[in-house]
Structure formats: C-alpha cells, structure tokens
Design an enzyme around this catalytic site. Structure first.
Site, mmCIF file in Angstrom:
data_model
loop_
_atom_site.group_PDB
_atom_site.id
_atom_site.type_symbol
_atom_site.label_atom_id
_atom_site.label_comp_id
_atom_site.label_asym_id
_atom_site.label_seq_id
_atom_site.Cartn_x
_atom_site.Cartn_y
_atom_site.Cartn_z
ATOM 1 N N VAL A 32 37.457 -38.877 5.777
ATOM 2 C CA VAL A 32 38.809 -39.385 6.021
ATOM 3 C C VAL A 32 38.773 -40.910 6.168
ATOM 4 C CG1 VAL A 32 40.736 -39.354 7.645
ATOM 5 C CG2 VAL A 32 39.460 -37.273 7.235
ATOM 6 N N ASP A 33 37.802 -41.387 6.902
ATOM 7 C CA ASP A 33 37.643 -42.817 7.171
ATOM 8 C C ASP A 33 37.581 -43.610 5.859
ATOM 9 O OD1 ASP A 33 37.345 -44.938 8.861
ATOM 10 O OD2 ASP A 33 35.251 -44.532 9.383
HETATM 11 P P1 ADP Z 1 34.069 -36.401 11.038
HETATM 12 O O1 ADP Z 1 33.053 -37.480 10.798
HETATM 13 O O2 ADP Z 1 34.868 -36.619 12.309
HETATM 14 O O3 ADP Z 1 33.487 -35.018 10.934
HETATM 15 P P2 ADP Z 1 35.143 -36.362 8.297
HETATM 16 O O4 ADP Z 1 36.013 -37.404 7.726
HETATM 17 O O5 ADP Z 1 33.754 -36.249 7.774
HETATM 18 O O6 ADP Z 1 35.171 -36.590 9.894
HETATM 19 O O7 ADP Z 1 35.830 -34.942 8.129
HETATM 20 C C1 ADP Z 1 36.904 -34.446 8.898
HETATM 21 C C2 ADP Z 1 37.692 -33.440 8.070
HETATM 22 O O8 ADP Z 1 38.584 -34.120 7.203
HETATM 23 C C3 ADP Z 1 36.836 -32.562 7.142
HETATM 24 O O9 ADP Z 1 37.346 -31.237 7.210
HETATM 25 C C4 ADP Z 1 37.071 -33.175 5.754
HETATM 26 O O10 ADP Z 1 36.961 -32.206 4.726
HETATM 27 C C5 ADP Z 1 38.502 -33.640 5.873
HETATM 28 N N1 ADP Z 1 38.920 -34.713 4.956
HETATM 29 C C6 ADP Z 1 38.147 -35.572 4.215
HETATM 30 N N2 ADP Z 1 38.940 -36.431 3.518
HETATM 31 C C7 ADP Z 1 40.242 -36.118 3.843
HETATM 32 C C8 ADP Z 1 41.516 -36.618 3.454
HETATM 33 N N3 ADP Z 1 41.638 -37.645 2.590
HETATM 34 N N4 ADP Z 1 42.621 -36.036 3.977
HETATM 35 C C9 ADP Z 1 42.521 -35.012 4.864
HETATM 36 N N5 ADP Z 1 41.349 -34.490 5.262
HETATM 37 C C10 ADP Z 1 40.223 -35.027 4.757
#
Ligand code: ADP
Length: 170
Positions: A32-33
C-alpha cells in the site's frame, strides 16, 4: 458510522482520507505504501521527511498515526500508521487495534468524514487475514468518532471474504 467493504485499490478512493500501512521510517516501502507514494507524488514523501525531522527522528512508533497531504490522490489526506509485524510468539493485537483507533483520532482532528483503510499488517507484515480483519472491524466499530463513512479497501478476494466474515460477526 457506516462501514463498507470495497474490492479494489485504496489509491483510487474518493474519500477525505486514506490510511497508509506505512513503516516506521515514513520514507516509503512496498505494498500500500509504495502504491500511495507512486500515485500521490513527491509531496507526500516531502511532508513525511519533514515530520521525521520535526517529530519522529526515531521513526513513527508502531500503533501511532500521523497525517500528510494526499498530494495527487483523490483523497485530501493520507493518514500514515505503522502496523506491528505479526508474531506467533507474542500477542501484538493491541498495537494493531491502536493503528485503527489512532487513525480515527487523527481523522477527527482533521474533520474527516470519510476514510478508507487497507488491511494493515496483513501484507508484508504477515498478519493472518482472518484475524487482521476481526481486529480491524471490531476496533473501527468500537471507536467513538465523527467519521460517518468508513471503508475497508481490500486488494484480494481472500481479504474481501475475511472482512465480510468479520463484518457479519457481531
Ligand atoms: P503491511 O506492511 O502493514 O503488512 P502491506 O502494504 O504489505 O502492509 O499490505 C497490507 C494489505 O494491503 C495487504 O493485504 C495487501 O495485499 C494490500 N494492498 C497492497 N496494495 C494495495 C492497494 N493499492 N490498495 C489496497 N490494498 C492494497
């Protein structure tokens, strides 16, 4: 507060604020980041750097939340929160709940009415999706807030199903 589930990409949400599953450095990462910084443009990272310099030299602690501009995103704000890395040996669910509670507190400070959350910690940080969904839905439901529209934006069918189950469980 109305809670809804959406299958899709959090960066496309037309809401006042989107929540970022950030890491404590606030300098970007994957998941997401990465998507938020890619689509939101350099202004977000710029504000993150300033926040680091002014308040979070040691990093944003796990379970806390802080806001920046939404940059080029449809959302006005990004609320960055740092989820705990999942551990089978140690119960870190209070920290995960804190992410949602603190994000809503920051949202209230900003006067946000609509907010979109990802499944914090359920990606790279390894939290089992069913449990992550239970904590997310339970905490958002139980937190007093002026936010009227809370959405969970789930990337995968599995995540969506887990949140559907959590939402159906009182
Ligand atoms: P963390 O490091 O807190 O685990 P991540 O970003 O790796 O965070 O993942 C958190 C969740 O968000 C996962 O289920 C991932 O599949 C999901 N995710 C990744 N990209 C997006 C996006 N663009 N929009 C919504 N959810 C997303």
């Amino acid at each position: 507060m109305k809670i809804t589930l959406i299958r899709g990409d959090i960066t496309e949400q037309q809401v006042d604020a989107v929540v970022n599953a950030a890491n404590s450095s606030l300098l970007g990462g994957g998941g997401v980041d990465g998507a938020i910084h890619r689509k939101g443009g350099p202004e977000i990272l710029d504000e993150c750097r300033k926040l680091r310099a002014s308040h979070y030299g040691g990093g944003l602690p796990t379970g806390q939340a802080v806001a920046t501009t939404g940059g080029l995103l449809p959302a006005e704000w990004v609320i960055h929160t740092v989820g705990p890395v999942y551990s089978a040996a140690e119960d870190r669910s209070a920290q995960l709940a804190s992410c949602y509670r603190e994000s809503l507190r920051v949202a209230d400070d900003l006067g946000v009415e609509s907010i979109a959350f990802p499944a914090v910690s359920a990606g790279v940080y390894g939290w089992p999706m069913q449990d992550a969904a239970r904590i997310a839905v339970g905490t958002v439901r139980a937190t007093p807030t002026k936010v009227t529209d809370a959405r969970f934006v789930l990337f995968s069918t599995d995540a969506y199903a887990a949140f559907e189950h959590a939402l159906g469980t009182p």
